[in-house]
Enzyme design. Structure first.
Site, PDB file in Angstrom:
ATOM      1  N   SER A   1       0.819  -1.214   0.000  1.00  0.00           N
ATOM      2  CA  SER A   1       0.000   0.000   0.000  1.00  0.00           C
ATOM      3  C   SER A   1       0.854   1.266   0.000  1.00  0.00           C
ATOM      4  O   SER A   1       0.556   2.229  -0.721  1.00  0.00           O
ATOM      5  CB  SER A   1      -0.953  -0.009   1.204  1.00  0.00           C
ATOM      6  OG  SER A   1      -0.233  -0.134   2.416  1.00  0.00           O
ATOM      7  N   TRP A   2       1.940   1.283   0.795  1.00  0.00           N
ATOM      8  CA  TRP A   2       2.773   2.481   0.861  1.00  0.00           C
ATOM      9  C   TRP A   2       3.568   2.669  -0.424  1.00  0.00           C
ATOM     10  O   TRP A   2       3.684   3.783  -0.950  1.00  0.00           O
ATOM     11  CB  TRP A   2       3.687   2.410   2.079  1.00  0.00           C
ATOM     12  CG  TRP A   2       4.483   3.651   2.353  1.00  0.00           C
ATOM     13  CD1 TRP A   2       5.812   3.720   2.609  1.00  0.00           C
ATOM     14  CD2 TRP A   2       4.000   4.998   2.429  1.00  0.00           C
ATOM     15  NE1 TRP A   2       6.197   5.023   2.838  1.00  0.00           N
ATOM     16  CE2 TRP A   2       5.090   5.824   2.733  1.00  0.00           C
ATOM     17  CE3 TRP A   2       2.734   5.576   2.264  1.00  0.00           C
ATOM     18  CZ2 TRP A   2       4.975   7.215   2.876  1.00  0.00           C
ATOM     19  CZ3 TRP A   2       2.609   6.961   2.406  1.00  0.00           C
ATOM     20  CH2 TRP A   2       3.722   7.758   2.703  1.00  0.00           C
TER      21      TRP A   2
ATOM     22  N   ARG B   1       8.576  -8.593  -6.130  1.00  0.00           N
ATOM     23  CA  ARG B   1       9.223  -9.856  -6.492  1.00  0.00           C
ATOM     24  C   ARG B   1       8.335 -10.778  -7.317  1.00  0.00           C
ATOM     25  O   ARG B   1       8.831 -11.615  -8.068  1.00  0.00           O
ATOM     26  CB  ARG B   1       9.709 -10.574  -5.231  1.00  0.00           C
ATOM     27  CG  ARG B   1       8.633 -11.082  -4.341  1.00  0.00           C
ATOM     28  CD  ARG B   1       9.200 -11.737  -3.087  1.00  0.00           C
ATOM     29  NE  ARG B   1       9.719 -10.757  -2.146  1.00  0.00           N
ATOM     30  CZ  ARG B   1      11.012 -10.585  -1.915  1.00  0.00           C
ATOM     31  NH1 ARG B   1      11.905 -11.304  -2.560  1.00  0.00           N
ATOM     32  NH2 ARG B   1      11.406  -9.681  -1.043  1.00  0.00           N
TER      33      ARG B   1
ATOM     34  N   GLY C   1       7.090  10.351   8.759  1.00  0.00           N
ATOM     35  CA  GLY C   1       6.119  11.376   9.104  1.00  0.00           C
ATOM     36  C   GLY C   1       4.709  10.829   9.190  1.00  0.00           C
ATOM     37  O   GLY C   1       4.472   9.630   9.002  1.00  0.00           O
TER      38      GLY C   1
ATOM     39  N   LYS D   1       7.354   4.805  17.418  1.00  0.00           N
ATOM     40  CA  LYS D   1       5.939   5.183  17.569  1.00  0.00           C
ATOM     41  C   LYS D   1       5.012   4.000  17.310  1.00  0.00           C
ATOM     42  O   LYS D   1       3.882   3.967  17.816  1.00  0.00           O
ATOM     43  CB  LYS D   1       5.601   6.366  16.648  1.00  0.00           C
ATOM     44  CG  LYS D   1       5.889   6.142  15.165  1.00  0.00           C
ATOM     45  CD  LYS D   1       4.722   5.533  14.416  1.00  0.00           C
ATOM     46  CE  LYS D   1       5.106   5.234  12.982  1.00  0.00           C
ATOM     47  NZ  LYS D   1       3.998   4.624  12.216  1.00  0.00           N
TER      48      LYS D   1
ATOM     49  N   ASN E   1      -0.826  -0.887  13.479  1.00  0.00           N
ATOM     50  CA  ASN E   1      -0.300  -1.100  14.823  1.00  0.00           C
ATOM     51  C   ASN E   1      -1.391  -0.895  15.872  1.00  0.00           C
ATOM     52  O   ASN E   1      -1.543  -1.699  16.791  1.00  0.00           O
ATOM     53  CB  ASN E   1       0.876  -0.154  15.057  1.00  0.00           C
ATOM     54  CG  ASN E   1       2.057  -0.493  14.178  1.00  0.00           C
ATOM     55  OD1 ASN E   1       2.803  -1.416  14.446  1.00  0.00           O
ATOM     56  ND2 ASN E   1       2.209   0.252  13.094  1.00  0.00           N
TER      57      ASN E   1
END
Length: 338
Positions: A14-15, A35, A136, A191, A256
């Site tokens: 997704s990122w 891959r 960020g 974080k 998370n």
């Protein structure tokens, strides 16, 4: 006017998709590597990733490939896979790397086993690389929708940081530079553990007060350890510190927080990860974070409780009491009041 650059994104979760889409929108020539050629072909056929960001169109201008030789020919190479894959991907890139390239870690975590920051992993595999990091408060789901976001490009080399700033900067995505790569990467990694603690608390039914305590005392833990490791205290007051912590602890997009929430409601770690079906970096980071804490004699009570729930079978219902019943202390100094 920003000049067009050749940019590769390694890792197309997704990122990675969000970064590739944004770079393409900014007019750069983008190659995206993953891959699995089968997955590449599926995206080419459907024009989207049903696995990660269903419904978000992926334009044909983005060249999808499973061939690292093809992806390695860009001016700037973005590592967007999880922490556990960074070393392997750097190893695949190494035979094609040249000294003029900028290699950017855009993932947040510490490498299990070595406890290295991810830019350090790149340098460990490819000594002499122009390595940088990004971090960020930005979720892929919102960046792809053009929602106003901001990030930090970190490198001790100002020219490297400003080059990253230039290729990403837009009306929707504001990029700041910071020479403190240690603080930016440590903030982005630690974080995640605090976000797991907030999820645990929310899953247990605690309220806004508890969440605020965990976020506030969480930034203290992050700052203490970061400073002990050579970071600048002020970095933790910025986007890569408190900014990223707030969004990860409060957003429904946060893996998370969600992992913690599911465990707070009674699921095991394995059950929570199976439901999320994506990498939860806080799970990988808790052990390395505590190893650093022991090395530098830094107390990290929230991260310690998270680790006990994740890996020692502690009942999440006991974590709030353990934190609240610690010895009295002062809030006088941010990084040395224990």
């Amino acid at each position: 006017m920003i000049s067009t650059r050749k940019v590769s994104v390694l890792g197309f979760g997704s990122w990675g998709i969000a970064l590739a889409l944004h770079l393409n929108k900014n007019g750069h020539r983008v190659t995206a590597w993953q891959r699995s050629e089968e997955k590449c072909e599926a995206i080419r056929k459907t024009g989207e990733s049903s696995e990660y960001l269903p419904g978000i169109p992926i334009p044909r201008e983005i060249a999808l490939t499973s061939d690292m030789a093809h992806a390695a020919g860009s001016d700037i190479i973005i590592f967007a896979a999880g922490s556990m894959a960074a070393r392997e991907i750097a190893g695949l890139l190494k035979p094609y790397w040249n000294k003029s390239q900028i290699l950017v870690s855009a993932s947040k975590g510490l490498e299990p086993g070595t406890n290295l920051r991810l830019s350090e992993v790149i340098l460990d595999v490819i000594p002499g690389a122009r390595a940088a990091a990004m971090s960020g408060p930005c979720h892929a789901e919102e960046l792809t929708r053009g929602i106003a976001s901001a990030y930090v490009a970190a490198s001790p080399d100002a020219n490297v940081a400003e080059t990253i700033q230039d290729i990403f900067m837009s009306r929707e995505f504001r990029i700041y530079t910071n020479p403190d790569i240690i603080g930016v990467e440590i903030g982005g990694a630690l974080k995640n553990c605090i976000a797991v603690s907030v999820g645990l608390s929310d899953g247990l039914g605690n309220g806004d007060n508890t969440r605020a305590v965990l976020i506030t005392r969480g930034i203290v833990e992050m700052s203490r350890l970061g400073v002990a490791m050579g970071a600048k205290l002020e970095t933790f007051s910025g986007l890569a510190g408190i900014g990223d912590l707030v969004v990860t602890c409060t957003s429904n997009h946060s893996r998370n927080r969600r992992a913690g929430y599911l465990m707070g409601q009674g699921k095991t770690l394995a059950e929570a990860l199976a439901e999320i079906k994506m990498i939860v970096e806080g799970v990988n980071t808790a052990g390395p974070a505590l190893a650093f804490a022991r090395e530098h004699n830094i107390p990290m009570p929230i991260t310690t409780e998270v680790y006990k729930v994740l890996f020692e079978g502690k009942d999440p219902r006991l974590t709030t009491r353990a934190l609240m019943e610690r010895d009295r202390t002062s809030e006088r100094v941010l990084y040395d009041s224990y």
